[in-house]
Write a protein that holds these residues in place. Structure first.
Motif, mmCIF file in Angstrom:
data_model
loop_
_atom_site.group_PDB
_atom_site.id
_atom_site.type_symbol
_atom_site.label_atom_id
_atom_site.label_comp_id
_atom_site.label_asym_id
_atom_site.label_seq_id
_atom_site.Cartn_x
_atom_site.Cartn_y
_atom_site.Cartn_z
ATOM 1 N N GLN A 40 -4.550 -30.034 -11.221
ATOM 2 C CA GLN A 40 -5.594 -30.901 -10.699
ATOM 3 C C GLN A 40 -4.991 -32.104 -9.968
ATOM 4 O O GLN A 40 -3.904 -32.568 -10.293
ATOM 5 N N THR A 41 -5.734 -32.608 -8.987
ATOM 6 C CA THR A 41 -5.268 -33.798 -8.272
ATOM 7 C C THR A 41 -5.330 -35.040 -9.152
ATOM 8 O O THR A 41 -4.587 -35.999 -8.936
ATOM 9 N N LEU A 42 -6.223 -35.052 -10.134
ATOM 10 C CA LEU A 42 -6.231 -36.094 -11.158
ATOM 11 C C LEU A 42 -5.482 -35.533 -12.352
ATOM 12 O O LEU A 42 -5.905 -34.526 -12.941
ATOM 13 N N ASP A 43 -4.365 -36.178 -12.712
ATOM 14 C CA ASP A 43 -3.514 -35.589 -13.749
ATOM 15 C C ASP A 43 -3.568 -36.322 -15.086
ATOM 16 O O ASP A 43 -2.831 -35.975 -16.014
ATOM 17 N N ASP A 44 -4.438 -37.326 -15.218
ATOM 18 C CA ASP A 44 -4.554 -38.048 -16.478
ATOM 19 C C ASP A 44 -5.628 -37.385 -17.340
ATOM 20 O O ASP A 44 -6.762 -37.847 -17.421
ATOM 21 N N PHE A 45 -5.260 -36.277 -17.970
ATOM 22 C CA PHE A 45 -6.209 -35.517 -18.779
ATOM 23 C C PHE A 45 -5.483 -34.828 -19.935
ATOM 24 O O PHE A 45 -4.256 -34.752 -19.964
ATOM 25 N N GLU A 46 -6.273 -34.346 -20.870
ATOM 26 C CA GLU A 46 -5.778 -33.436 -21.891
ATOM 27 C C GLU A 46 -6.588 -32.156 -21.797
ATOM 28 O O GLU A 46 -7.739 -32.173 -21.338
ATOM 29 N N LEU A 47 -5.987 -31.067 -22.197
ATOM 30 C CA LEU A 47 -6.671 -29.776 -22.201
ATOM 31 C C LEU A 47 -6.775 -29.298 -23.645
ATOM 32 O O LEU A 47 -5.770 -28.991 -24.289
ATOM 33 N N LEU A 48 -8.014 -29.251 -24.150
ATOM 34 C CA LEU A 48 -8.271 -28.743 -25.490
ATOM 35 C C LEU A 48 -8.605 -27.260 -25.395
ATOM 36 O O LEU A 48 -9.604 -26.879 -24.779
ATOM 37 N N LEU A 49 -7.773 -26.428 -25.996
ATOM 38 C CA LEU A 49 -8.036 -25.001 -26.077
ATOM 39 C C LEU A 49 -8.523 -24.705 -27.496
ATOM 40 O O LEU A 49 -7.745 -24.760 -28.449
ATOM 41 N N ILE A 50 -9.811 -24.426 -27.631
ATOM 42 C CA ILE A 50 -10.387 -24.110 -28.930
ATOM 43 C C ILE A 50 -10.408 -22.592 -29.071
ATOM 44 O O ILE A 50 -11.155 -21.903 -28.377
ATOM 45 N N VAL A 51 -9.570 -22.080 -29.969
ATOM 46 C CA VAL A 51 -9.424 -20.641 -30.161
ATOM 47 C C VAL A 51 -10.173 -20.252 -31.428
ATOM 48 O O VAL A 51 -9.927 -20.817 -32.502
ATOM 49 N N ASN A 52 -11.116 -19.301 -31.310
ATOM 50 C CA ASN A 52 -11.933 -18.954 -32.472
ATOM 51 C C ASN A 52 -11.896 -17.462 -32.775
ATOM 52 O O ASN A 52 -11.441 -16.654 -31.972
ATOM 53 N N GLY A 53 -12.355 -17.112 -33.986
ATOM 54 C CA GLY A 53 -12.406 -15.723 -34.401
ATOM 55 C C GLY A 53 -11.418 -15.410 -35.508
ATOM 56 O O GLY A 53 -10.580 -16.238 -35.880
ATOM 57 N N ILE A 54 -11.501 -14.197 -36.040
ATOM 58 C CA ILE A 54 -10.680 -13.838 -37.196
ATOM 59 C C ILE A 54 -9.191 -13.751 -36.864
ATOM 60 O O ILE A 54 -8.346 -13.844 -37.759
ATOM 61 N N HIS A 55 -8.859 -13.587 -35.595
ATOM 62 C CA HIS A 55 -7.456 -13.537 -35.188
ATOM 63 C C HIS A 55 -7.043 -14.805 -34.442
ATOM 64 O O HIS A 55 -6.072 -14.802 -33.679
ATOM 65 N N ALA A 56 -7.770 -15.887 -34.670
ATOM 66 C CA ALA A 56 -7.526 -17.122 -33.929
ATOM 67 C C ALA A 56 -6.129 -17.678 -34.163
ATOM 68 O O ALA A 56 -5.506 -18.221 -33.243
ATOM 69 N N ASP A 57 -5.606 -17.545 -35.382
ATOM 70 C CA ASP A 57 -4.283 -18.106 -35.667
ATOM 71 C C ASP A 57 -3.196 -17.430 -34.845
ATOM 72 O O ASP A 57 -2.293 -18.090 -34.313
ATOM 73 N N LYS A 58 -3.300 -16.104 -34.688
ATOM 74 C CA LYS A 58 -2.304 -15.378 -33.895
ATOM 75 C C LYS A 58 -2.433 -15.722 -32.413
ATOM 76 O O LYS A 58 -1.424 -15.906 -31.719
#
Length: 268
Positions: A40-58
């Protein structure tokens, strides 16, 4: 639930924007979506990846292996396979005052964050900001453009009968949405339910930008949003607003949505 991110990134000052992206699977479309968030042209951000489901840990371990060196990326996993929960969890963990939604198979324009951030800075009463978007298939071929209503008045008028906000295109004021209770609506209508609750508060406004800032992968999502469940949940949210406001437009919208749900059930 595990939150995987480097201590340095968590101790740093709050970013301007938090991306919020939820997924239960890893594929090339997901990586394409993530790349569009990171470039992105604006680089002051964080990206939250919310991983869900029974295999979320893997899956979380796999994504951490790919993006773990990027200090802007935080990977959170939860076994609860429910989008409403993942979205509200992301809102709770987001460190920025503005949250940009994103789906795992869409593509954001490189200047999306910059344009939406500037708009929100200039319009402090806007709580939800979307944009125009183009329709593409899984292969990235564009098949059209959607230009939603832009002003608060137009959006609220359309909202009685349909959802005028493209969810993965929106930027939200985090505190406003948290105070509304976050995402509570049923399957395939969680965003519409939220907009309808927010529409009851005249202190905040909606807006859509005319620029195309998102490529929306319509191929797998169109049917879900036109499903019996989606129409049923939309009808319930519209009926709630009628009972609160006594505005007959909400009742008419609820009846139309209920009718569509019945038609879907008949075809099934």
């Amino acid at each position: 639930m595990n939150v995987k991110s480097t201590p340095t990134s968590l101790q740093a000052g709050s970013p301007k924007v938090s991306w919020l992206l939820c997924t239960h699977q890893e594929n090339e479309l997901l990586h394409r979506a993530i790349r569009s968030c990171l470039n992105q042209t604006l680089d002051d951000f964080e990206l939250l990846l919310i991983v869900n489901g029974i295999h979320a840990d893997k899956l979380a371990l796999s994504l951490q292996g790919v993006y773990g060196r990027d200090m802007r990326v935080r990977v959170i996993d939860t076994p609860i396979y429910l989008l409403n929960f993942s979205l509200s969890l992301g809102l709770h963990l987001a460190r920025a005052p503005l949250v940009a939604r994103m789906d795992a198979d869409d593509v954001s324009a490189p200047d999306r964050l910059e344009r939406q951030f500037d708009f929100m800075e200039r319009h402090p009463s806007v709580a939800v900001l979307g944009s125009a978007y183009e329709l593409m298939d899984a292969d990235g071929h564009v098949h059209g453009k959607v230009s939603p209503p832009e002003t608060d008045r137009e959006i609220r008028s359309h909202m009685h009968y349909q959802n005028p906000m493209c969810h993965p295109s929106v930027m939200l004021r985090r505190q406003v949405i948290v105070e509304m209770g976050g995402y509570l609506g049923g399957k395939n209508a969680e965003d519409y339910d939220l907009w309808l609750r927010l529409a009851l508060d005249s202190n905040w406004q909606f807006a859509n930008m005319s620029e195309v800032l998102l490529s929306y992968n319509a191929s797998p999502k169109g049917e879900a949003r036109r499903s019996r469940t989606a129409y049923s949940n939309a009808a319930g949210a519209q009926l709630r607003n009628f009972l609160v406001t006594r505005d007959l437009r909400w009742l008419l919208g609820s009846a139309l949505s209920a009718g569509k749900s019945v038609m879907r059930a008949t075809r099934a």
